[in-house]
Design a protein around this motif. Structure first.
Motif, PDB file in Angstrom:
ATOM      1  N   TYR A   1      28.848 -14.057  41.400  1.00  8.84           N
ATOM      2  CA  TYR A   1      29.991 -14.112  40.481  1.00  8.84           C
ATOM      3  C   TYR A   1      30.100 -12.809  39.686  1.00  8.84           C
ATOM      4  CZ  TYR A   1      33.014 -15.483  36.622  1.00  8.84           C
ATOM      5  OH  TYR A   1      34.031 -15.531  35.691  1.00  8.84           O
ATOM      6  N   ILE A   2      28.966 -12.259  39.286  1.00 13.65           N
ATOM      7  CA  ILE A   2      28.961 -11.001  38.532  1.00 13.65           C
ATOM      8  C   ILE A   2      29.537  -9.878  39.387  1.00 13.65           C
ATOM      9  CG2 ILE A   2      27.512  -9.302  37.361  1.00 13.65           C
ATOM     10  CD1 ILE A   2      25.522 -11.550  36.809  1.00 13.65           C
ATOM     11  N   VAL A   3      29.090  -9.798  40.628  1.00 18.34           N
ATOM     12  CA  VAL A   3      29.585  -8.770  41.544  1.00 18.34           C
ATOM     13  C   VAL A   3      31.070  -8.947  41.799  1.00 18.34           C
ATOM     14  CG1 VAL A   3      29.322  -7.759  43.841  1.00 18.34           C
ATOM     15  CG2 VAL A   3      27.306  -8.611  42.613  1.00 18.34           C
ATOM     16  N   LEU A   4      31.496 -10.204  41.947  1.00 22.28           N
ATOM     17  CA  LEU A   4      32.902 -10.491  42.223  1.00 22.28           C
ATOM     18  C   LEU A   4      33.789 -10.053  41.068  1.00 22.28           C
ATOM     19  CD1 LEU A   4      35.062 -11.848  44.002  1.00 22.28           C
ATOM     20  CD2 LEU A   4      34.565 -13.992  42.799  1.00 22.28           C
ATOM     21  N   VAL A   5      33.404 -10.388  39.840  1.00 20.82           N
ATOM     22  CA  VAL A   5      34.209 -10.023  38.674  1.00 20.82           C
ATOM     23  C   VAL A   5      34.282  -8.516  38.504  1.00 20.82           C
ATOM     24  CG1 VAL A   5      34.330 -10.134  36.156  1.00 20.82           C
ATOM     25  CG2 VAL A   5      33.809 -12.189  37.467  1.00 20.82           C
ATOM     26  N   MET A   6      33.149  -7.839  38.650  1.00 24.97           N
ATOM     27  CA  MET A   6      33.131  -6.384  38.491  1.00 24.97           C
ATOM     28  C   MET A   6      33.947  -5.697  39.578  1.00 24.97           C
ATOM     29  SD  MET A   6      29.208  -5.589  37.290  1.00 24.97           S
ATOM     30  CE  MET A   6      29.616  -3.880  36.960  1.00 24.97           C
ATOM     31  N   THR A   7      33.863  -6.217  40.793  1.00 29.41           N
ATOM     32  CA  THR A   7      34.611  -5.627  41.907  1.00 29.41           C
ATOM     33  C   THR A   7      36.106  -5.796  41.711  1.00 29.41           C
ATOM     34  OG1 THR A   7      32.781  -6.073  43.424  1.00 29.41           O
ATOM     35  CG2 THR A   7      34.945  -5.645  44.397  1.00 29.41           C
ATOM     36  N   LEU A   8      36.520  -7.001  41.339  1.00 31.69           N
ATOM     37  CA  LEU A   8      37.947  -7.253  41.132  1.00 31.69           C
ATOM     38  C   LEU A   8      38.488  -6.451  39.950  1.00 31.69           C
ATOM     39  CD1 LEU A   8      38.164 -11.119  41.735  1.00 31.69           C
ATOM     40  CD2 LEU A   8      38.895  -9.276  43.268  1.00 31.69           C
ATOM     41  N   GLY A   9      37.733  -6.442  38.847  1.00 33.61           N
ATOM     42  CA  GLY A   9      38.179  -5.699  37.669  1.00 33.61           C
ATOM     43  C   GLY A   9      38.263  -4.210  37.922  1.00 33.61           C
ATOM     44  N   GLY A  10      37.211  -3.635  38.484  1.00 27.02           N
ATOM     45  CA  GLY A  10      37.200  -2.211  38.781  1.00 27.02           C
ATOM     46  C   GLY A  10      38.225  -1.829  39.825  1.00 27.02           C
ATOM     47  N   GLY A  11      38.373  -2.668  40.834  1.00 28.25           N
ATOM     48  CA  GLY A  11      39.356  -2.387  41.884  1.00 28.25           C
ATOM     49  C   GLY A  11      40.777  -2.422  41.369  1.00 28.25           C
ATOM     50  N   LEU A  12      41.055  -3.369  40.477  1.00 28.20           N
ATOM     51  CA  LEU A  12      42.398  -3.474  39.910  1.00 28.20           C
ATOM     52  C   LEU A  12      42.739  -2.248  39.066  1.00 28.20           C
ATOM     53  CD1 LEU A  12      44.955  -5.125  39.378  1.00 28.20           C
ATOM     54  CD2 LEU A  12      43.755  -6.247  37.478  1.00 28.20           C
ATOM     55  N   VAL A  13      41.799  -1.843  38.210  1.00 30.11           N
ATOM     56  CA  VAL A  13      42.033  -0.672  37.359  1.00 30.11           C
ATOM     57  C   VAL A  13      42.170   0.591  38.205  1.00 30.11           C
ATOM     58  CG1 VAL A  13      41.011   0.823  35.603  1.00 30.11           C
ATOM     59  CG2 VAL A  13      40.907  -1.658  35.342  1.00 30.11           C
ATOM     60  N   ALA A  14      41.304   0.753  39.211  1.00 28.82           N
ATOM     61  CA  ALA A  14      41.365   1.935  40.069  1.00 28.82           C
ATOM     62  C   ALA A  14      42.689   2.006  40.828  1.00 28.82           C
ATOM     63  CB  ALA A  14      40.194   1.925  41.052  1.00 28.82           C
ATOM     64  N   THR A  15      43.154   0.871  41.309  1.00 27.88           N
ATOM     65  CA  THR A  15      44.408   0.844  42.070  1.00 27.88           C
ATOM     66  C   THR A  15      45.606   1.173  41.188  1.00 27.88           C
ATOM     67  OG1 THR A  15      43.503  -0.831  43.577  1.00 27.88           O
ATOM     68  CG2 THR A  15      45.900  -0.577  43.511  1.00 27.88           C
ATOM     69  N   LEU A  16      45.680   0.522  40.037  1.00 25.29           N
ATOM     70  CA  LEU A  16      46.815   0.744  39.141  1.00 25.29           C
ATOM     71  C   LEU A  16      46.837   2.173  38.601  1.00 25.29           C
ATOM     72  CD1 LEU A  16      46.832  -2.596  37.102  1.00 25.29           C
ATOM     73  CD2 LEU A  16      48.403  -1.906  38.913  1.00 25.29           C
ATOM     74  N   SER A  17      45.676   2.670  38.192  1.00 24.00           N
ATOM     75  CA  SER A  17      45.633   4.016  37.611  1.00 24.00           C
ATOM     76  C   SER A  17      45.899   5.095  38.649  1.00 24.00           C
ATOM     77  CB  SER A  17      44.269   4.255  36.955  1.00 24.00           C
ATOM     78  OG  SER A  17      43.222   4.159  37.898  1.00 24.00           O
ATOM     79  N   THR A  18      45.518   4.844  39.895  1.00 24.84           N
ATOM     80  CA  THR A  18      45.713   5.848  40.953  1.00 24.84           C
ATOM     81  C   THR A  18      47.149   5.894  41.446  1.00 24.84           C
ATOM     82  OG1 THR A  18      43.417   5.597  41.687  1.00 24.84           O
ATOM     83  CG2 THR A  18      44.981   6.604  43.235  1.00 24.84           C
ATOM     84  N   PHE A  19      47.750   4.734  41.666  1.00 27.62           N
ATOM     85  CA  PHE A  19      49.069   4.696  42.294  1.00 27.62           C
ATOM     86  C   PHE A  19      50.222   4.587  41.301  1.00 27.62           C
ATOM     87  CE2 PHE A  19      46.186   3.153  45.642  1.00 27.62           C
ATOM     88  CZ  PHE A  19      46.541   4.022  46.667  1.00 27.62           C
TER      89      PHE A  19
END
Length: 257
Positions: A86-104
């Motif tokens: 669950y910890i890995v899942l939350v960190m992956t989703l949170g980091g991935g969302l921020v990286a995607t939005l900030s990049t594109f």
């Protein structure tokens, strides 16, 4: 005699430059205090959002997933078998969302790096023009920082707080200058950038002295606070204490927050 005269003249010029560096900012203290109140409120609201986000991601959702009412979905079964996932899942989703939005969608978003780069520049007279309008950058900066923090990343919110406060301070300085028909003042914009950064940190951390020190120390190329930033010390202190009194002394008791 000629060399001695030259040395005396150079010494006088150096002393004059040093005295100019130590002059206080031209920014009116009531204006600095107003900026401090606004930005302290922003920092305080951010702290409440962070508390709610932590409670949601690390208390309410885990209790629902790992509580008595077990879901039959494959994901829930997997999390029950490997709870640490669950910890890995939350960190992956949170980091991935921020990286995607900030990049594109926000590739040129104003950051703490930009705050430091602009305010530490002592050679450019138009450096404050590099600060964008707060309305275009404030919300994304706050939201991305919040998502990263509540997702469990070790990146603290202090730098984004400084960025947000600086943006608000500069924007309010420009509005003040426009409303009073005064010419553009880089000195006032710079001072209110520090005031805004100090205010958000104070509202978020509830530590008045740390706000101005952290905001000004960030822009120093050496140890301590630069002589340019030191000119804004009085205004930044007034801003952080005004924000502290408003948020912690007035808003919180009156509204029961």
């Amino acid at each position: 005699d000629g060399r001695a005269t030259h040395l005396l003249h150079s010494s006088a010029l150096d002393t004059a430059d040093h005295d100019d560096d130590n002059e206080l900012s031209e920014t009116p203290l009531p204006l600095a205090m107003g900026v401090g109140i606004v930005t302290a409120l922003i920092g305080y609201i951010y702290s409440k959002c962070m508390k709610t986000g932590f409670n949601l991601l690390w208390n309410l959702i885990p209790n629902a997933l790992f509580g008595g009412n077990n879901s039959s979905s494959r994901l829930c079964k997997l999390l029950h078998q490997y709870p640490a996932a669950y910890i890995v899942l939350v960190m992956t989703l949170g980091g991935g969302l921020v990286a995607t939005l900030s990049t594109f969608y926000f590739p040129k978003l104003f950051s703490a790096h930009d705050y430091v780069h602009v305010l530490s520049d002592t050679s450019s007279a138009n450096k404050m023009d590099q600060f964008p309008k707060a309305r275009n950058h404030l919300l994304p900066v706050m939201v991305f920082s919040l998502l990263m923090s509540i997702s469990g990343f070790s990146l603290g919110p202090e730098a984004p707080m400084v960025t947000a406060g600086g943006l608000v301070g500069v924007s309010l300085a420009r509005k003040y200058l426009k409303s009073t028909d005064k010419k553009s003042s880089a000195s006032m914009e710079e001072t209110l950038a520090y005031c805004g950064a100090a205010g958000t940190l104070t509202g978020f951390m509830n530590i008045p002295l740390a706000g101005p020190i952290f905001a000004m120390e960030m822009t120093s190329r050496g140890t301590g606070i630069s002589s340019v930033a030191a000119k804004s010390w009085n205004a930044a202190m007034a801003a952080c204490f005004a924000g502290l009194v408003f948020v912690r002394g007035g808003l919180v008791p009156d509204l029961g927050l």
